[in-house]
Scaffold this active site. Structure first.
Site, short mmCIF file in Angstrom:
data_model
loop_
_atom_site.label_atom_id
_atom_site.label_comp_id
_atom_site.label_asym_id
_atom_site.label_seq_id
_atom_site.Cartn_x
_atom_site.Cartn_y
_atom_site.Cartn_z
N LYS A 181 12.33 -5.12 -6.98
CA LYS A 181 10.79 -5.11 -6.13
C LYS A 181 9.82 -4.35 -6.87
CE LYS A 181 8.73 -3.97 -2.56
NZ LYS A 181 7.35 -4.09 -3.18
N GLU A 257 14.58 8.82 -5.00
CA GLU A 257 13.72 9.63 -5.83
C GLU A 257 12.40 9.63 -5.00
OE1 GLU A 257 13.51 8.80 -9.91
OE2 GLU A 257 15.67 9.11 -10.19
P1 NAD Z 1 5.61 3.71 -1.31
O1 NAD Z 1 6.67 4.54 -0.79
O2 NAD Z 1 4.43 3.62 -0.63
O3 NAD Z 1 5.97 2.45 -2.18
C1 NAD Z 1 7.00 2.34 -2.93
C2 NAD Z 1 7.79 0.85 -2.69
O4 NAD Z 1 8.25 0.75 -1.48
C3 NAD Z 1 6.88 -0.18 -2.90
O5 NAD Z 1 7.34 -1.24 -3.73
C4 NAD Z 1 6.46 -0.64 -1.61
O6 NAD Z 1 6.24 -2.15 -1.60
C5 NAD Z 1 8.09 -0.57 -1.05
N1 NAD Z 1 8.13 -0.01 0.60
C6 NAD Z 1 6.96 0.39 1.36
N2 NAD Z 1 7.12 0.17 2.51
C7 NAD Z 1 8.56 -0.13 2.61
C8 NAD Z 1 9.54 -0.33 3.80
N3 NAD Z 1 9.24 -0.19 4.94
N4 NAD Z 1 10.72 -1.14 3.38
C9 NAD Z 1 10.75 -1.34 2.22
N5 NAD Z 1 10.19 -1.13 1.04
C10 NAD Z 1 9.04 -0.53 1.27
O7 NAD Z 1 5.22 4.86 -2.72
P2 NAD Z 1 4.26 4.48 -3.70
O8 NAD Z 1 2.71 5.13 -2.90
O9 NAD Z 1 4.14 3.15 -4.40
O10 NAD Z 1 4.33 5.77 -4.84
C11 NAD Z 1 3.84 6.97 -4.64
C12 NAD Z 1 4.95 7.88 -4.01
O11 NAD Z 1 6.22 7.78 -4.90
C13 NAD Z 1 4.64 9.32 -4.10
O12 NAD Z 1 5.10 9.94 -2.84
C14 NAD Z 1 5.45 10.03 -5.25
O13 NAD Z 1 5.78 11.21 -5.37
C15 NAD Z 1 6.73 8.99 -5.22
N6 NAD Z 1 7.21 9.14 -6.52
C16 NAD Z 1 8.51 9.74 -6.72
C17 NAD Z 1 9.00 9.76 -7.88
C18 NAD Z 1 10.32 10.72 -8.24
O14 NAD Z 1 10.94 10.41 -9.09
N7 NAD Z 1 10.84 11.49 -7.19
C19 NAD Z 1 8.66 9.15 -8.87
C20 NAD Z 1 7.40 8.39 -8.61
C21 NAD Z 1 6.86 8.26 -7.38
O1 6OD Z 2 11.51 10.32 -16.36
C1 6OD Z 2 12.30 9.90 -15.43
O2 6OD Z 2 13.45 9.67 -15.90
C2 6OD Z 2 11.75 9.87 -14.16
N1 6OD Z 2 12.67 9.49 -13.14
C3 6OD Z 2 10.54 10.28 -13.82
C4 6OD Z 2 9.93 9.97 -12.71
C5 6OD Z 2 8.57 10.49 -12.77
C6 6OD Z 2 7.73 10.16 -11.32
O3 6OD Z 2 6.71 9.91 -11.29
#
Ligand code: NAD
Ligand code: 6OD
Length: 486
Positions: A181, A257
């Site tokens: 998704k 993550e």
């Molecule tokens: P989000 O949590 O709002 O959404 C991520 C996904 O989860 C989307 O596909 C969304 O539709 C889905 N989602 C939302 N609510 C849900 C629910 N109740 N049940 C199931 N699925 C649900 O995150 P975002 O705004 O898309 O991304 C930004 C966030 O992601 C930031 O906090 C960022 O730090 C984090 N992030 C972390 C990493 C990592 O590697 N740690 C990488 C990229 C982004």
């Molecule tokens: O480089 C990667 O494998 C990874 N998972 C990066 C995540 C970045 C977050 O925004």
């Protein structure tokens, strides 16, 4: 930069090897954040469609896919990587339209890395073995691995194809199957990837894409579906807790993550010009929307003035603008809601007594689109909201420190623990400090330098589990131990 025709695609769900026709009343619009224009529509999957996708993936785990040798799977996965590179410009164009990020960045960072994810796991899987123990000639123990089954992949919008393929490549290498998704704001490259997987020879049902939102939509349906065996989720920490609750009744395996509030620690003995150049990237790459961006910068007091003068000057040289202009360094943030959230944090920084050294507003020359100037804030208290909460935009705070002990305290004073950066030329200090930072990833004298064999993930509220190399296979496989009495 080569000329590409800028045109979005409509996004249908891809289930059991084909795109599914979408009902008119299930379509929502996809907006380009750099122009605020509609670039296509997206078919929100119904609960029945999600169920159909999960059942197709379940059947595929034991179907034709299960008869493929490791070598055959490896060849298919390699081919997917090759096809991504053959379509590099089209993928990069769709990613830039969907996210507002610079096209050049989409090419160099997102899409090339997506191809590398497949090439890396195509090779890695061929080198895997099992454990075996001879227990004093009384018994022989050995492990056998099998695919974990159906994996739901719930993805964020910041690095859409990079992060989705970071999950899909090892999943396929392990022989598991996927229902992916994409984030509702960035559906296009996942939709195109489905077709590429089919072209590469992935059997029907092994890779499925369902579109939609979280709550009461595809994200929630997947998280609670009893036939989903494992969930890999990248996104906000708060969403992670919701997904974990939904997955709990059927005890799904999870890999999360999540968010971060990453520190960069700059000691006075570092090479300041190199620090400034890399800190520009760690602060503002992808408009600061990389979970690994270092948004809290701590600088040893004796070099604070020099660092700030150089850092502000270089930040002001960054070009904010049209993602398809080759000179652009900073594109648009993901959308209206996020733009308003980041702007609100800039206001909070002012209210909390911070001084904005540069940025802090939308660039005057951009009439449309969700653009924010790269912003540097100083003078905030350690407990202020802008220092404690994840902003996930082009905003960093800078703070001086006097001792190693003090700065380790600041770095760890957060509920997150994803990535940290340390700048020093003192070898012993580098090791000493790296060992004390509560963070899943620590970079010394660099930032976001990746080797896909290494464990990737966060401590504390930044995640659960690790992916990368063997760690990915632990997640996408199940192991059994067989004991033979001799
Ligand atoms: P989000 O949590 O709002 O959404 C991520 C996904 O989860 C989307 O596909 C969304 O539709 C889905 N989602 C939302 N609510 C849900 C629910 N109740 N049940 C199931 N699925 C649900 O995150 P975002 O705004 O898309 O991304 C930004 C966030 O992601 C930031 O906090 C960022 O730090 C984090 N992030 C972390 C990493 C990592 O590697 N740690 C990488 C990229 C982004
Ligand atoms: O480089 C990667 O494998 C990874 N998972 C990066 C995540 C970045 C977050 O925004």
């Amino acid at each position: 930069m080569r000329q590409v025709q800028l045109k979005g695609i409509d996004c249908r769900n891809f289930i059991n090897g084909q795109y599914v026709e979408a009902a008119e009343d299930r379509k929502f619009l996809n907006i380009n954040p750099a122009t605020e224009e509609v670039i296509g529509w997206v078919a929100e999957a119904t609960q029945d469609e999600v169920d159909f996708a999960v059942k197709a993936a379940k059947a595929a785990v034991k179907g034709e896919w299960s008869t493929y040798t490791v070598k055959q799977r490896s060849q298919i996965i390699r081919k997917i990587g090759d096809l991504i590179l053959e379509n590099l410009e089209q993928f990069a164009m769709l990613e830039a339209l969907d996210t507002g990020k610079p096209y050049a960045l989409a090419m160099e960072m997102d899409i090339k890395r997506a191809a590398h994810n497949f090439h890396f796991f195509a090779d890695y899987v061929t080198s895997l073995g099992n454990e075996a123990y001879n227990q004093d000639n009384i018994a022989l123990h050995y492990t056998v691995t099998r695919p974990v089954g159906v994996v739901a992949m719930i993805n964020p919008w910041n690095l859409p194809l990079l992060l989705l393929t970071w999950k899909l490549a090892p999943c396929l290498a392990a022989g598991s199957t996927a229902v992916m998704k994409p984030a509702e704001l960035t559906p296009m490259t996942a939709t195109m990837l489905a077709e590429i997987c089919k072209q590469a020879g992935v059997p029907n049902g092994v890779v499925n894409v369902v579109h939609g939102f979280g709550k009461d939509s595809a994200g929630a349906y997947l998280s609670e579906h009893p036939l989903v065996d494992a969930i890999t989720f990248t996104g906000e920490t708060r969403t992670g807790t919701t997904i974990m609750k939904a997955a709990a009744p059927t005890l799904k395996k999870v890999s999360f993550e999540l968010g971060g509030k990453n520190p960069a620690i700059i000691f006075a003995d570092s090479d300041i010009d190199e620090v400034v150049e890399t800190t520009l990237h760690s602060s503002f790459r992808n408009q600061g929307q990389v979970c690994l961006c270092a948004s809290r910068i701590y600088v040893e007091r004796s070099i604070m003035d020099e660092f700030l003068q150089k850092f502000v000057a270089r930040t002001e040289e960054l070009v904010v603008g049209d993602p398809f202009d080759a000179n652009t360094n900073i594109g648009a943030v993901i959308g209206k809601e996020h733009y308003e959230k980041v702007m609100r944090y800039i206001e909070i920084a002012r209210e909390e007594g911070g001084t904005i050294l540069t940025g802090g507003k939308r660039p005057a020359h951009m009439e449309k689109g969700y653009f924010i100037e790269p912003t540097i804030v100083v003078g905030l208290d350690e407990n202020s909201r802008c220092v404690k909460e994840e902003i996930f935009g082009p905003v960093v705070t800078v703070w001086p420190f006097d001792s190693e002990e003090e700065v380790i305290g600041y770095a760890n004073d957060t509920t997150y623990g994803l990535g940290a950066t340390i700048w020093t030329n003192d070898l012993r200090r580098a090791h000493r400090v790296a060992g004390q930072i509560e963070s899943g990833i620590v970079w010394v004298n660099t930032w976001y330098l990746r080797d896909l064999r290494t464990p990737f993930g966060g401590m504390k509220q930044s995640g659960i589990g690790r992916e990368g190399g063997a760690h990915s296979f632990e997640f996408y496989c199940e192991q059994s131990n067989v004991t033979i009495k001799l």
